[in-house]
Design a protein around this motif. Structure first.
Motif, short mmCIF file in Angstrom:
data_model
loop_
_atom_site.label_atom_id
_atom_site.label_comp_id
_atom_site.label_asym_id
_atom_site.label_seq_id
_atom_site.Cartn_x
_atom_site.Cartn_y
_atom_site.Cartn_z
N ARG A 124 2.00 3.62 11.09
CA ARG A 124 3.12 4.36 11.27
C ARG A 124 3.16 5.58 10.58
O ARG A 124 2.99 5.42 9.28
CB ARG A 124 4.21 3.22 11.09
CG ARG A 124 4.43 2.19 11.83
CD ARG A 124 5.69 1.40 11.89
NE ARG A 124 6.85 2.10 12.44
CZ ARG A 124 7.36 2.23 13.69
NH1 ARG A 124 6.72 1.29 14.42
NH2 ARG A 124 8.28 2.81 13.88
N PRO A 125 3.48 6.75 11.11
CA PRO A 125 3.53 7.92 10.42
C PRO A 125 4.80 7.87 9.27
O PRO A 125 4.76 8.60 8.34
CB PRO A 125 3.72 9.09 11.37
CG PRO A 125 4.03 8.42 12.61
CD PRO A 125 3.67 6.79 12.52
N ASP A 126 5.64 7.26 9.69
CA ASP A 126 7.06 7.24 8.69
C ASP A 126 6.86 6.29 7.48
O ASP A 126 7.63 6.43 6.44
CB ASP A 126 8.10 6.93 9.19
CG ASP A 126 8.09 5.56 10.09
OD1 ASP A 126 7.05 5.33 10.59
OD2 ASP A 126 9.08 4.87 10.28
N LEU A 127 5.46 5.92 7.42
CA LEU A 127 5.29 4.97 6.13
C LEU A 127 4.66 6.00 5.00
O LEU A 127 3.65 6.80 5.50
CB LEU A 127 4.21 3.81 6.31
CG LEU A 127 4.76 2.58 7.17
CD1 LEU A 127 3.66 1.68 7.33
CD2 LEU A 127 5.96 1.89 6.74
N SER A 128 5.18 6.02 3.87
CA SER A 128 4.38 6.70 2.98
C SER A 128 3.11 6.43 2.42
O SER A 128 2.96 4.77 2.67
CB SER A 128 5.34 6.82 1.65
OG SER A 128 5.47 5.52 1.09
N ASP A 129 2.38 6.86 1.73
CA ASP A 129 1.12 6.47 1.14
C ASP A 129 1.43 5.28 -0.03
O ASP A 129 0.57 4.24 0.22
CB ASP A 129 0.36 7.60 0.30
CG ASP A 129 0.01 8.44 1.38
OD1 ASP A 129 -0.36 8.46 2.54
OD2 ASP A 129 -0.48 9.64 0.96
N ASP A 130 2.44 5.40 -0.63
CA ASP A 130 2.83 4.01 -1.42
C ASP A 130 3.04 3.06 -0.51
O ASP A 130 2.68 1.89 -1.10
CB ASP A 130 4.05 4.62 -2.42
CG ASP A 130 3.59 5.26 -3.48
OD1 ASP A 130 2.23 5.55 -3.79
OD2 ASP A 130 4.57 6.04 -4.11
N GLU A 131 4.01 3.12 0.46
CA GLU A 131 4.11 2.05 1.12
C GLU A 131 2.92 1.43 1.92
O GLU A 131 2.93 0.21 2.03
CB GLU A 131 5.20 2.42 2.43
CG GLU A 131 6.57 2.57 1.90
CD GLU A 131 7.54 3.10 2.72
OE1 GLU A 131 8.74 2.87 2.77
OE2 GLU A 131 7.07 4.14 3.55
#
Length: 168
Positions: A140-147
């Protein structure tokens, strides 16, 4: 495409489990290159920059999906909303449709559709020949790299706790 496994409840795919009417040719399965992938290097090269999830023993998944004439994939949902599913129709006879939520579309060759598979969806082929699409998952594009890293680590931890190396 849908396979029965002894350690899982029966599939909700009503008649399509272990049925070649809905079949798959995997290029990458559970994050591992398959013999099919080795035979389709141009397809994999075209997906090289796609933001596919990388989770050990789980993803990415890349496959060609075939649906034979007269076959309907019943309404169903995915379980994980950290990804989106990409469908690229390649061979589409008239009479092939796809529904996600309240949106029903006619498949169009070469026109991709990306959707959240935790929303109920279904597909059918009322045509006279097989329908074939390329399917692959992306983050999902709204997930950060950390997530994304945290979710991948959670999957690895669940596998370790359960004594599994893969999910079904």
């Amino acid at each position: 495409y849908v396979k029965s496994t002894a350690n899982r409840p029966p599939s909700s795919q009503r008649g399509l489990a272990d049925n070649s009417a809905w079949s798959a040719y995997f290029l990458i399965k559970e994050g591992k290159l398959t013999d099919g992938g080795a035979k389709c290097p141009k397809t994999l090269a075209a997906l090289r920059d796609a933001p596919m999830a990388r989770i050990p023993n789980h993803s990415p998944m890349v496959l060609f999906s075939k649906l034979t004439p007269g076959t309907r994939i019943p309404p169903h949902t995915g379980m994980i909303n950290t990804r989106l599913v990409c469908h690229l129709p390649l061979i589409v006879p008239p009479g092939c449709h796809f529904r996600v939520g309240n949106d029903t579309r006619v498949w169009e060759e070469g026109r991709a559709w990306i959707f959240d598979d935790t929303i109920e969806h279904e597909a059918w082929n009322q045509g006279a020949t097989d329908r074939t699409i390329l399917i692959f998952d992306i983050w999902r594009p709204d997930l950060s790299d950390d997530e994304r890293r945290a979710f991948a680590a959670l999957c690895v931890a669940v596998d370790a706790y359960a004594g599994n190396s893969t999910w079904d």
